[in-house]
Design an enzyme around this catalytic site. Structure first.
Site, PDB file in Angstrom:
ATOM      1  N   HIS A 101       0.842  -1.202   0.000  1.00  0.00           N
ATOM      2  CA  HIS A 101       0.000   0.000   0.000  1.00  0.00           C
ATOM      3  C   HIS A 101       0.871   1.243   0.000  1.00  0.00           C
ATOM      4  O   HIS A 101       2.029   1.194   0.411  1.00  0.00           O
ATOM      5  CB  HIS A 101      -0.930   0.007   1.223  1.00  0.00           C
ATOM      6  N   HIS A 103       1.098   5.325   1.238  1.00  0.00           N
ATOM      7  CA  HIS A 103       0.596   6.343   2.156  1.00  0.00           C
ATOM      8  C   HIS A 103       0.548   7.693   1.447  1.00  0.00           C
ATOM      9  O   HIS A 103       1.514   8.071   0.774  1.00  0.00           O
ATOM     10  CB  HIS A 103       1.526   6.483   3.367  1.00  0.00           C
TER      11      HIS A 103
HETATM   12  P1  AMP Z   1       2.348   0.240   7.240  1.00  0.00           P
HETATM   13  O1  AMP Z   1       3.062   0.529   8.525  1.00  0.00           O
HETATM   14  O2  AMP Z   1       2.995   0.879   6.055  1.00  0.00           O
HETATM   15  O3  AMP Z   1       2.124  -1.255   7.046  1.00  0.00           O
HETATM   16  O4  AMP Z   1       0.959   0.948   7.365  1.00  0.00           O
HETATM   17  C1  AMP Z   1      -0.236   0.327   7.740  1.00  0.00           C
HETATM   18  C2  AMP Z   1      -1.254   1.396   7.917  1.00  0.00           C
HETATM   19  O5  AMP Z   1      -2.536   0.820   7.887  1.00  0.00           O
HETATM   20  C3  AMP Z   1      -1.132   2.158   9.241  1.00  0.00           C
HETATM   21  O6  AMP Z   1      -0.914   3.548   8.968  1.00  0.00           O
HETATM   22  C4  AMP Z   1      -2.479   1.909   9.922  1.00  0.00           C
HETATM   23  O7  AMP Z   1      -2.957   3.026  10.627  1.00  0.00           O
HETATM   24  C5  AMP Z   1      -3.370   1.550   8.748  1.00  0.00           C
HETATM   25  N1  AMP Z   1      -4.515   0.701   9.071  1.00  0.00           N
HETATM   26  C6  AMP Z   1      -4.497  -0.472   9.738  1.00  0.00           C
HETATM   27  N2  AMP Z   1      -5.734  -0.975   9.833  1.00  0.00           N
HETATM   28  C7  AMP Z   1      -6.558  -0.110   9.198  1.00  0.00           C
HETATM   29  C8  AMP Z   1      -7.965  -0.061   8.953  1.00  0.00           C
HETATM   30  N3  AMP Z   1      -8.795  -1.042   9.379  1.00  0.00           N
HETATM   31  N4  AMP Z   1      -8.467   0.986   8.269  1.00  0.00           N
HETATM   32  C9  AMP Z   1      -7.655   1.987   7.844  1.00  0.00           C
HETATM   33  N5  AMP Z   1      -6.318   1.998   8.033  1.00  0.00           N
HETATM   34  C10 AMP Z   1      -5.776   0.968   8.715  1.00  0.00           C
END
Ligand code: AMP
Ligand code: ZN
Length: 139
Positions: A101, A103
């Site tokens: 994903h 950001h």
């Molecule tokens: P990463 O550290 O790059 O894997 O980022 C994962 C991101 O997913 C974090 O910024 C979380 O806040 C976000 N996240 C996790 N669960 C959810 C959810 N159910 N809905 C929206 N964002 C989420």
């Protein structure tokens, strides 16, 4: 391709709610539930791939198209002066959700967020040797 226990696959399948911003055949975008800054959103390919190294490069074009559209809208809605687009691969780089994903984080010049502090090489030769080692390993 989807994974039963992956939180983003669950969002994509509609099993978990999200604040959706955009969706097409290839990608979905929704608000990050733990925003680094207000308006922080994610762009996520529908196909489950753990990291950027696992996904077909062509998918990147769809991701960038969505990131441009969503990113412009985030800036307009928040009044942001800038926007970081980045992504994390593997736990050591801060990846928590192992479904690739991107950001999108709206930024203001005075928002106080320090993303990284830069260092320096001991010598130019050290940098050139590392560049050579990287080039040798390129497939
Ligand atoms: P990463 O550290 O790059 O894997 O980022 C994962 C991101 O997913 C974090 O910024 C979380 O806040 C976000 N996240 C996790 N669960 C959810 C959810 N159910 N809905 C929206 N964002 C989420
Ligand atoms: Zn997934």
């Amino acid at each position: 391709m989807s994974q039963s226990d992956c939180i983003f696959c669950k969002i994509i399948r509609g099993e978990i709610p999200c604040a959706q911003l955009y969706a097409d055949d290839h990608v979905i975008s929704f608000m990050d539930i733990g925003p680094v800054k207000r308006g922080h959103a994610l762009v996520v390919p529908r196909e489950h791939h753990a990291t950027v190294f696992d996904m077909p490069a062509e998918l990147g074009a769809h991701v960038m198209g969505a990131a441009q559209r969503v990113g412009r809208a985030i800036m307009a809605a928040t009044g942001a002066e800038g926007l970081n687009i980045f992504q994390n691969n593997f736990a050591a780089a801060g990846q928590v959700v192992f479904h690739v994903h991107w950001h999108l984080i709206p930024r203001f010049s005075d928002d106080g967020l320090e993303l990284w502090s830069q260092g320096q090489y001991g010598s130019m030769d050290e940098m050139l040797a590392l560049a050579e080692a990287i080039r040798e390993r390129m497939d």
